[in-house]
Design a protein around this motif. Structure first.
Motif, PDB file in Angstrom:
ATOM      1  N   PRO A  12      33.432  43.976  45.173  1.00  0.00           N
ATOM      2  CA  PRO A  12      34.781  43.554  44.795  1.00  0.00           C
ATOM      3  C   PRO A  12      35.725  43.391  45.971  1.00  0.00           C
ATOM      4  O   PRO A  12      36.778  42.741  45.831  1.00  0.00           O
ATOM      5  N   TYR A  13      35.364  43.950  47.125  1.00  0.00           N
ATOM      6  CA  TYR A  13      36.177  43.790  48.341  1.00  0.00           C
ATOM      7  C   TYR A  13      36.015  42.404  48.948  1.00  0.00           C
ATOM      8  O   TYR A  13      36.563  42.122  50.016  1.00  0.00           O
ATOM      9  N   ASP A  14      35.270  41.523  48.265  1.00  0.00           N
ATOM     10  CA  ASP A  14      35.161  40.138  48.731  1.00  0.00           C
ATOM     11  C   ASP A  14      36.403  39.321  48.397  1.00  0.00           C
ATOM     12  O   ASP A  14      36.473  38.136  48.691  1.00  0.00           O
ATOM     13  N   GLY A  15      37.391  39.967  47.797  1.00  0.00           N
ATOM     14  CA  GLY A  15      38.627  39.283  47.418  1.00  0.00           C
ATOM     15  C   GLY A  15      38.726  39.043  45.929  1.00  0.00           C
ATOM     16  O   GLY A  15      39.787  38.669  45.430  1.00  0.00           O
ATOM     17  N   SER A  16      37.652  39.293  45.190  1.00  0.00           N
ATOM     18  CA  SER A  16      37.659  39.028  43.752  1.00  0.00           C
ATOM     19  C   SER A  16      38.391  40.111  42.965  1.00  0.00           C
ATOM     20  O   SER A  16      38.806  39.871  41.836  1.00  0.00           O
ATOM     21  N   SER A  17      38.520  41.312  43.524  1.00  0.00           N
ATOM     22  CA  SER A  17      39.197  42.417  42.828  1.00  0.00           C
ATOM     23  C   SER A  17      40.078  43.163  43.822  1.00  0.00           C
ATOM     24  O   SER A  17      39.651  44.147  44.425  1.00  0.00           O
ATOM     25  N   LYS A  18      41.268  42.679  44.005  1.00  0.00           N
ATOM     26  CA  LYS A  18      42.149  43.292  44.998  1.00  0.00           C
ATOM     27  C   LYS A  18      42.671  44.632  44.496  1.00  0.00           C
ATOM     28  O   LYS A  18      42.897  44.823  43.297  1.00  0.00           O
ATOM     29  N   LEU A  19      42.849  45.552  45.436  1.00  0.00           N
ATOM     30  CA  LEU A  19      43.359  46.868  45.100  1.00  0.00           C
ATOM     31  C   LEU A  19      44.774  46.791  44.553  1.00  0.00           C
ATOM     32  O   LEU A  19      45.541  45.891  44.905  1.00  0.00           O
ATOM     33  N   PHE A  20      45.112  47.726  43.670  1.00  0.00           N
ATOM     34  CA  PHE A  20      46.453  47.864  43.090  1.00  0.00           C
ATOM     35  C   PHE A  20      46.866  46.637  42.280  1.00  0.00           C
ATOM     36  O   PHE A  20      48.015  46.223  42.257  1.00  0.00           O
ATOM     37  N   THR A  21      45.863  46.036  41.627  1.00  0.00           N
ATOM     38  CA  THR A  21      46.110  44.997  40.630  1.00  0.00           C
ATOM     39  C   THR A  21      45.340  45.374  39.374  1.00  0.00           C
ATOM     40  O   THR A  21      44.385  46.163  39.434  1.00  0.00           O
TER      41      THR A  21
END
Length: 314
Positions: A12-21
């Motif tokens: 998810p750190y590939d940009g598909s699941s940004k933190l604090f969203t």
């Protein structure tokens, strides 16, 4: 547990699941639960925690057993149908082939007769039951053997807006807090999923942290890593979370599956340059409060340097 040495299952750190969203997306019901070669290891760790610290990993309110049983029945039916090579019917219940039976286990401590405990000993996921009342959606029962820096005891009985109070931007009265409550209200038959991720030192699945243990600023907190051991000790902790409303009780079941991947295994990923660059960019985008919450204030720059090196070496 032994580290996974294959490329990560979820990134998810590939940009598909940004933190604090919030980042909820529809979930194919057939993909609700995921199992892998670590299933028996996870279940053994759950049994150890139930035996040694039962009050920290399982809670329930009176009047939730019927909903817990609904979870166990729903989960059992899904697992036998989806993974017949791993699960089988045993009497009136379901068991993992090759694992101790949940139905005849005297080695577990208090709470072992709760249906949610039995359900939790079928899967790698943690299971949290949320119920609606006048205060909102409250945590009324839960099996949480693998917490990601939070305390089940502190959250027990509290509504969502209080549960999320320590999360930057998600406290009571914020727009994300209101949106989450509305999303819980709006869930019907569909399931949804989201991802969260962090960095930890070592491979502990049981990774609790009380709110009382948090400090306002972590600039004085020592680094988890030295310059030479990030590739050895840094572990990516990915949470795959699902939500679904139970058809009978109308409670919401929240599942949390933990994946632990050494940061170094990114080097084996075919798309490692892009992944490392995106990972570093997201770490750099975190503000001081967010870094504090994630416990990465002292280590962010060191992690970014490691990821940039991986990007340039690809």
């Amino acid at each position: 547990m032994s580290f996974r040495q294959t490329p990560p299952t979820h990134t998810p750190y590939d940009g598909s699941s940004k933190l604090f969203t919030i980042g909820l997306r529809p979930l194919d019901p057939g993909a609700w639960i995921a199992i892998d070669g670590h299933l028996l290891t996870y279940l053994a760790e759950k049994r150890r925690l139930y035996a040694e610290i039962p009050g920290r990993v399982f809670v329930e309110e009176e009047g939730t057993r019927e909903a817990q049983r609904e979870v166990l029945d729903l989960l059992g039916a899904h697992l036998v149908a989806k993974f017949p090579e791993v699960y089988q019917r045993f009497g009136t219940g379901v068991e993992v082939i090759g694992a101790p039976s949940n139905l005849h286990d005297g080695g577990l401590a208090a709470g072992s007769h709760a249906p949610l405990v039995a359900a939790s000993l079928l899967v790698q996921e943690d299971l949290i039951l949320m119920r609606r009342d006048e205060s909102g959606w409250r945590l009324v029962a839960g099996s949480l053997c693998f917490p990601s820096s939070w305390s089940l005891i502190e959250k027990f009985g509290r509504p969502l807006q209080e549960i999320h109070a320590p999360v930057p931007g998600f406290g009571p009265g914020t727009r994300p807090a209101d949106l989450i409550n509305r999303m819980f209200d709006g869930l019907q038959g569909q399931a949804v999923e989201r991802y969260n991720w962090s960095i930890q030192a070592g491979d502990a699945l049981y990774h609790p942290l009380s709110n009382l243990e948090r400090i306002d600023r972590t600039t004085n907190r020592p680094s988890k890593f030295s310059d030479g051991d990030i590739d050895v000790r840094a572990v990516i902790r990915v949470e795959r979370q699902t939500l679904r409303k139970l058809p009978a009780s109308r409670d919401v079941l929240f599942t949390i599956r933990i994946h632990l991947d050494p940061l170094s295994v990114l080097a084996r990923h075919p798309d490692r340059a892009r992944l490392a660059a995106s990972f570093a960019a997201q770490l750099l985008a975190l503000d001081e409060v967010q870094l504090d919450y994630k416990g990465m204030t002292a280590d962010r720059d060191r992690l970014v340097a490691f990821l940039n090196h991986m990007t340039n070496a690809a």
